[in-house]
Design a protein around this motif. Structure first.
Motif, PDB file in Angstrom:
ATOM      1  N   ASP A  52       4.509 -17.971   0.674  1.00 23.67           N
ATOM      2  CA  ASP A  52       3.289 -17.196   0.929  1.00 23.67           C
ATOM      3  C   ASP A  52       3.594 -15.859   1.594  1.00 23.67           C
ATOM      4  OD1 ASP A  52       0.345 -16.768   1.448  1.00 23.67           O
ATOM      5  OD2 ASP A  52       1.125 -16.825   3.499  1.00 23.67           O
ATOM      6  N   ILE A  53       2.806 -14.843   1.187  1.00 19.99           N
ATOM      7  CA  ILE A  53       2.959 -13.513   1.788  1.00 19.99           C
ATOM      8  C   ILE A  53       1.780 -13.156   2.694  1.00 19.99           C
ATOM      9  CG2 ILE A  53       1.790 -12.158  -0.026  1.00 19.99           C
ATOM     10  CD1 ILE A  53       4.032 -10.099   0.199  1.00 19.99           C
ATOM     11  N   LEU A  54       0.671 -13.898   2.599  1.00 19.76           N
ATOM     12  CA  LEU A  54      -0.564 -13.499   3.278  1.00 19.76           C
ATOM     13  C   LEU A  54      -0.465 -13.593   4.799  1.00 19.76           C
ATOM     14  CD1 LEU A  54      -3.338 -15.029   0.971  1.00 19.76           C
ATOM     15  CD2 LEU A  54      -2.326 -12.742   0.911  1.00 19.76           C
ATOM     16  N   HIS A  55       0.236 -14.608   5.325  1.00 22.86           N
ATOM     17  CA  HIS A  55       0.322 -14.695   6.790  1.00 22.86           C
ATOM     18  C   HIS A  55       1.202 -13.586   7.362  1.00 22.86           C
ATOM     19  CE1 HIS A  55       3.901 -16.969   5.623  1.00 22.86           C
ATOM     20  NE2 HIS A  55       4.329 -16.955   6.868  1.00 22.86           N
ATOM     21  N   TYR A  56       2.114 -13.049   6.546  1.00 23.12           N
ATOM     22  CA  TYR A  56       2.859 -11.852   6.967  1.00 23.12           C
ATOM     23  C   TYR A  56       1.928 -10.632   6.939  1.00 23.12           C
ATOM     24  CZ  TYR A  56       6.979 -14.739   5.913  1.00 23.12           C
ATOM     25  OH  TYR A  56       7.912 -15.749   5.875  1.00 23.12           O
ATOM     26  N   TYR A  57       1.101 -10.557   5.900  1.00 22.82           N
ATOM     27  CA  TYR A  57       0.111  -9.477   5.782  1.00 22.82           C
ATOM     28  C   TYR A  57      -0.759  -9.414   7.020  1.00 22.82           C
ATOM     29  CZ  TYR A  57       0.020  -7.339   1.133  1.00 22.82           C
ATOM     30  OH  TYR A  57       0.281  -6.570   0.045  1.00 22.82           O
TER      31      TYR A  57
ATOM     32  N   LEU B  89       0.282 -22.378   2.821  1.00 20.46           N
ATOM     33  CA  LEU B  89       1.486 -23.027   3.347  1.00 20.46           C
ATOM     34  C   LEU B  89       1.287 -24.538   3.464  1.00 20.46           C
ATOM     35  CD1 LEU B  89       2.371 -20.439   6.135  1.00 20.46           C
ATOM     36  CD2 LEU B  89       3.811 -20.972   4.166  1.00 20.46           C
TER      37      LEU B  89
ATOM     38  N   SER C 121       6.796  -7.588  -4.841  1.00 26.33           N
ATOM     39  CA  SER C 121       6.237  -7.788  -3.502  1.00 26.33           C
ATOM     40  C   SER C 121       6.335  -6.513  -2.667  1.00 26.33           C
ATOM     41  CB  SER C 121       6.969  -8.932  -2.789  1.00 26.33           C
ATOM     42  OG  SER C 121       6.795 -10.141  -3.474  1.00 26.33           O
TER      43      SER C 121
ATOM     44  N   LEU D 179      -6.673 -13.264   6.488  1.00 20.00           N
ATOM     45  CA  LEU D 179      -5.437 -13.398   5.716  1.00 20.00           C
ATOM     46  C   LEU D 179      -4.508 -14.446   6.324  1.00 20.00           C
ATOM     47  CD1 LEU D 179      -4.774  -9.626   4.946  1.00 20.00           C
ATOM     48  CD2 LEU D 179      -5.486 -11.383   3.311  1.00 20.00           C
TER      49      LEU D 179
ATOM     50  N   GLY E 242      -3.340 -17.655   4.341  1.00 18.04           N
ATOM     51  CA  GLY E 242      -1.909 -17.886   4.179  1.00 18.04           C
ATOM     52  C   GLY E 242      -1.483 -19.248   4.686  1.00 18.04           C
TER      53      GLY E 242
ATOM     54  N   TYR F 108      -3.842 -13.451  -6.410  1.00 25.16           N
ATOM     55  CA  TYR F 108      -2.695 -13.973  -5.661  1.00 25.16           C
ATOM     56  C   TYR F 108      -2.940 -15.430  -5.266  1.00 25.16           C
ATOM     57  CZ  TYR F 108       0.821 -14.929  -2.216  1.00 25.16           C
ATOM     58  OH  TYR F 108       1.855 -15.535  -1.542  1.00 25.16           O
ATOM     59  N   ILE F 109      -4.105 -15.683  -4.680  1.00 30.34           N
ATOM     60  CA  ILE F 109      -4.429 -17.056  -4.281  1.00 30.34           C
ATOM     61  C   ILE F 109      -4.579 -17.941  -5.516  1.00 30.34           C
ATOM     62  CG2 ILE F 109      -6.212 -18.503  -3.196  1.00 30.34           C
ATOM     63  CD1 ILE F 109      -6.641 -16.205  -1.193  1.00 30.34           C
TER      64      ILE F 109
END
Length: 359
Positions: free
Chosen positions: A109-114, A102, A53, A94, A98, A299-300
Motif C-alpha cells: 500500500d502507498i496510501l498510508h505513506y501519502y 494493509l 509510483s 488516506l 491505507g 487505486y483502491i
C-alpha cells in the motif's frame, strides 16, 4: 483552452498513466509473476517498477502546490488555516484507507505513506521554495546514509513479500520511514520536488520543450552513472553491494534512483502536456483524463476488486508474467470505460466523493 485548465487536465492524463503502471507492477507483485513472459515483456514490465509510483507521488506534490497556491500567495491567515485543516483531514482519510488495505493483506500500500506526505505539505504551505529544496536535499542524503548505517532487509523474508513484525510499533515505524515499499526516506523527496515544480512556471507552453529535453537527458545521465558505478565498483564491493548502493531499482531506493525517477516523471508529464494540447477533444484523451480524475478510486479498486477477484477464484499466485500484464491491461481498460460512464453523471469518483465529504 486556458493554460491552467490544460495543465490540470494534462496532470489527470498523467495520473491515468501512473495508475496503469502501478496496476501492472502491483499485479506482477501480487501474482509473484517473474516468469511466463518473453524477454521484451519482462523488459516492459520492469520499466514500470518504481517509475509509475514515483510519477504518482510527484503529481501529488504538484497537485497540493496548486491547491494551496491561493493561501500561499495571499498569506491570508484564514485561507492558510483552511488549507491546513483540509490537508490534515485528507491525511487522516488516506491513513485509514491505507491501513484498511494493509489489514486486507495488501503489503505494498502507498496510501498510508501519502498520509504523511499530506501532513508535511500542511506544515510547508508558507515555506519558501529554497527551504523545500533544502529539505529535499537533506532527506535524499539522509536516505543514502541510512542504507549504509542500517539493515535494509530487517523484517523482510527472502522474497520481499512478507514483513515480520509489521504490526509492532518498531516494525511499523521502520517500514514507514526506512524499508517499506514507499518509505518516507526517500519517497518524501518525490513529493517535495512535485510541490516545488507546482510552484514554478516550468510547465507553461514556452518552457515545455526545454523541460522535456532536460528531463529525458537527466534520465539517461543518471541511469548511465548508475550503470558505470555498479560496473566499476563491483570488483571491489561485489556486484550485490554495488547494485545496493548505486542501482536505480525502487528497492532499495538509492539517491540515483530518486534522481532518475524524478527526471522520468517530469518527462512523462511534459509529454502528457503535449498530448492533451494536441488531442484534447479526442474520445481516448478525454477518457484517460476522466480515469486520472478517479485515480484514488482506481487505486483502491485495483486492490479490492482486481486482486480480490483473483483471491476468490484461487488464481492469485499463478506466477505468470504474461497473465499479470494481460489481466492488468484488461482491468485498466475496464477502468477507463467505467470512468467515462461515471463522469457523465458525477463530477468525482466514488472514493473521491467520500473523501470530499470527509474533508
Amino acid at each position: 483552452m486556458s493554460q491552467a485548465k490544460e495543465r490540470i487536465t494534462a496532470f489527470d492524463f498523467a495520473r491515468a498513466l501512473a495508475i496503469f503502471g502501478m496496476i501492472i507492477v502491483n499485479y506482477k507483485l501480487a501474482m509473484q509473476a517473474e516468469s511466463g513472459g518473453s524477454a521484451w515483456l519482462q523488459a516492459i514490465a520492469g520499466l514500470f517498477e518504481g517509475r509509475a509510483s514515483a510519477l504518482f507521488v510527484v503529481l501529488a506534490g504538484i497537485g497540493v502546490a496548486l491547491m494551496t497556491s491561493k493561501a500561499r500567495n495571499s498569506m491570508n491567515g484564514e485561507l492558510i488555516r483552511q488549507s491546513r485543516n483540509s490537508l490534515y483531514k485528507r491525511a487522516a482519510f488516506l491513513f485509514i484507507a491505507g491501513v484498511l488495505l494493509l489489514l486486507m493483506g495488501w503489503s505494498a500500500d502507498i496510501l498510508h505513506y501519502y498520509a504523511v506526505f499530506m501532513l508535511v505539505a500542511a506544515v510547508l504551505i508558507t515555506v519558501s521554495d529554497n527551504k523545500i529544496l533544502g529539505l529535499f536535499s537533506m532527506i535524499l542524503v539522509a536516505s543514502q546514509l541510512f542504507l549504509v548505517m542500517f539493515d535494509y532487509t530487517k523484517g523482510w523474508n527472502l522474497s520481499f513479500k512478507d514483513y515480520t513484525g509489521f504490526w509492532t510499533i518498531e516494525g511499523f515505524i521502520r517500514n514507514l520511514l526506512f524499508n517499506g515499499f514507499h518509505p518516507i526516506f526517500p519517497w518524501l523527496s518525490f513529493f517535495l520536488i512535485g510541490m516545488w515544480i507546482g510552484r514554478k512556471r516550468w510547465l507553461n507552453k514556452e518552457n515545455r520543450s526545454k523541460v522535456l529535453l532536460y528531463s529525458l537527458s537527466g534520465t539517461v545521465v543518471f541511469e548511465s552513472i548508475s550503470f558505470f558505478l555498479v560496473k566499476w565498483t563491483s570488483p571491489v564491493l561485489s556486484n550485490e553491494a554495488a547494485t545496493y548502493l548505486f542501482g536505480t531499482k525502487p528497492m532499495p531506493p538509492t539517491m540515483l534512483y530518486v534522481f532518475s525517477g524524478i527526471c522520468s516523471a517530469v518527462a512523462i508529464i511534459a509529454i502528457c502536456l503535449y498530448v492533451v494540447d494536441k488531442f484534447e477533444n479526442s474520445l481516448l484523451t478525454q477518457a484517460m483524463i476522466h480515469t486520472g480524475q478517479l485515480s484514488l478510486t482506481h487505486y483502491i479498486g485495483h486492490v479490492v476488486i482486481g486482486i480480490g477477484f483473483l483471491m476468490t477464484v484461487s488464481y492469485l499466485e499463478n506466477g505468470s508474467l504474461s497473465f499479470a500484464v494481460a489481466y492488468g491491461t484488461v482491468y485498466f481498460i475496464i477502468s477507463i470505460i467505467f470512468s467515462s460512464l461515471w463522469r457523465k453523471w458525477m463530477k468525482r469518483g466514488p472514493i473521491e466523493l467520500i473523501m470530499r465529504k470527509w474533508c
